[in-house]
Design a protein around this motif. Structure first.
Motif, PDB file in Angstrom:
ATOM      1  N   UNK A  94     -21.888  -9.259  50.363  1.00  0.00           N
ATOM      2  CA  UNK A  94     -20.515  -9.341  49.859  1.00  0.00           C
ATOM      3  C   UNK A  94     -20.222  -8.232  48.847  1.00  0.00           C
ATOM      4  N   UNK A  95     -20.512  -7.006  49.248  1.00  0.00           N
ATOM      5  CA  UNK A  95     -20.351  -5.855  48.369  1.00  0.00           C
ATOM      6  C   UNK A  95     -18.892  -5.609  48.019  1.00  0.00           C
ATOM      7  N   UNK A  96     -18.029  -5.720  48.979  1.00  0.00           N
ATOM      8  CA  UNK A  96     -16.649  -5.261  48.812  1.00  0.00           C
ATOM      9  C   UNK A  96     -15.840  -6.156  47.891  1.00  0.00           C
ATOM     10  N   UNK A  97     -15.113  -5.524  46.965  1.00  0.00           N
ATOM     11  CA  UNK A  97     -14.080  -6.224  46.198  1.00  0.00           C
ATOM     12  C   UNK A  97     -12.746  -5.628  46.631  1.00  0.00           C
ATOM     13  N   UNK A  98     -12.272  -4.579  45.967  1.00  0.00           N
ATOM     14  CA  UNK A  98     -10.988  -4.013  46.413  1.00  0.00           C
ATOM     15  C   UNK A  98     -11.165  -3.227  47.707  1.00  0.00           C
ATOM     16  N   UNK A  99     -12.331  -2.631  47.892  1.00  0.00           N
ATOM     17  CA  UNK A  99     -12.659  -1.959  49.138  1.00  0.00           C
ATOM     18  C   UNK A  99     -12.323  -0.491  49.235  1.00  0.00           C
ATOM     19  N   UNK A 139     -24.585  -3.111  41.633  1.00  0.00           N
ATOM     20  CA  UNK A 139     -25.770  -3.945  41.864  1.00  0.00           C
ATOM     21  C   UNK A 139     -25.801  -4.439  43.302  1.00  0.00           C
ATOM     22  N   UNK A 140     -24.659  -4.905  43.818  1.00  0.00           N
ATOM     23  CA  UNK A 140     -24.606  -5.378  45.206  1.00  0.00           C
ATOM     24  C   UNK A 140     -24.792  -4.224  46.184  1.00  0.00           C
ATOM     25  N   UNK A 141     -24.314  -3.046  45.835  1.00  0.00           N
ATOM     26  CA  UNK A 141     -24.531  -1.867  46.689  1.00  0.00           C
ATOM     27  C   UNK A 141     -26.026  -1.594  46.802  1.00  0.00           C
ATOM     28  N   UNK A 142     -26.721  -1.593  45.676  1.00  0.00           N
ATOM     29  CA  UNK A 142     -28.174  -1.362  45.686  1.00  0.00           C
ATOM     30  C   UNK A 142     -28.882  -2.432  46.509  1.00  0.00           C
ATOM     31  N   UNK A 143     -28.516  -3.696  46.331  1.00  0.00           N
ATOM     32  CA  UNK A 143     -29.128  -4.789  47.090  1.00  0.00           C
ATOM     33  C   UNK A 143     -28.890  -4.621  48.593  1.00  0.00           C
ATOM     34  N   UNK A 144     -27.690  -4.203  48.951  1.00  0.00           N
ATOM     35  CA  UNK A 144     -27.365  -3.998  50.381  1.00  0.00           C
ATOM     36  C   UNK A 144     -28.183  -2.858  50.963  1.00  0.00           C
ATOM     37  N   UNK A 145     -28.342  -1.785  50.212  1.00  0.00           N
ATOM     38  CA  UNK A 145     -29.153  -0.661  50.695  1.00  0.00           C
ATOM     39  C   UNK A 145     -30.605  -1.104  50.883  1.00  0.00           C
ATOM     40  N   UNK A 146     -31.124  -1.860  49.951  1.00  0.00           N
ATOM     41  CA  UNK A 146     -32.500  -2.350  50.074  1.00  0.00           C
ATOM     42  C   UNK A 146     -32.634  -3.289  51.268  1.00  0.00           C
ATOM     43  N   UNK A 147     -31.646  -4.155  51.491  1.00  0.00           N
ATOM     44  CA  UNK A 147     -31.682  -5.048  52.650  1.00  0.00           C
ATOM     45  C   UNK A 147     -31.686  -4.238  53.931  1.00  0.00           C
ATOM     46  N   UNK A 148     -30.828  -3.243  54.022  1.00  0.00           N
ATOM     47  CA  UNK A 148     -30.752  -2.432  55.248  1.00  0.00           C
ATOM     48  C   UNK A 148     -32.024  -1.634  55.479  1.00  0.00           C
ATOM     49  N   UNK A 149     -32.745  -1.339  54.418  1.00  0.00           N
ATOM     50  CA  UNK A 149     -33.982  -0.559  54.533  1.00  0.00           C
ATOM     51  C   UNK A 149     -35.157  -1.411  55.023  1.00  0.00           C
ATOM     52  N   UNK A 150     -35.031  -2.729  55.023  1.00  0.00           N
ATOM     53  CA  UNK A 150     -36.137  -3.598  55.439  1.00  0.00           C
ATOM     54  C   UNK A 150     -36.312  -3.581  56.939  1.00  0.00           C
TER      55      UNK A 150
END
Length: 150
Positions: A94-99, A139-150
């Motif tokens: 759920x990274x996006x706020x205004x987008x 923070x959510x951007x970093x978490x999303x990048x780490x998730x995609x890297x798995x």
């Protein structure tokens, strides 16, 4: 002047001045509005696209410098293996706020993972620096990048 540019796998003929920024060719001539205008000075990252797989700021890339390069925009990044993973992770976290900045963020993140499939926090910071998010979703951007890297 007429230029032939390859965007998302399709060659387009555009008749613009050679110093016209790629951003305006994409948005105004080709109608691809997913790439956003932010600052016009390559400082915010909203206009990020891939030029031959490398994240680039389209607001300062003149069309006469594109040549035969392959341009990929947010409209097509989901069709790439890395881009699809990034987009899924963006939704999952759920990274996006205004987008508004998110197309540039996704383009920078997918270029990072395409060149470095297992980035460290420092790698992520370096690749994403210059991509500004007014909503502060870093923070959510970093978490999303780490998730995609798995």
């Amino acid at each position: 002047m007429a230029f032939a540019i390859k965007v998302n796998g399709t060659t387009h003929s555009v008749d613009v001045d050679g110093d016209t920024p790629l951003l305006w060719v994409l948005r105004d001539v080709l109608g691809m509005t997913g790439t956003k205008f932010g600052c016009g000075k390559a400082l915010c990252g909203a206009c990020t696209v891939h030029i031959d797989g490398v994240a680039a700021r389209s607001c300062v890339a003149p069309i006469d410098g594109v040549g035969t390069s392959e341009i990929t925009t947010i409209e097509a990044i989901g069709a790439t293996p890395v881009g699809g993973k990034i987009q899924k992770a963006w939704l999952d976290r759920e990274v996006v706020q205004c987008g508004y900045c998110q197309s540039g963020q996704i383009m920078s993140a997918s270029a990072l993972l395409a060149s470095n499939p297992h980035p460290t926090d420092s790698d992520i910071d370096a690749a994403m620096s210059g991509n500004i998010c007014r909503c502060g979703t870093y923070l959510r951007i970093r978490e999303a990048i780490k998730q995609a890297a798995q």
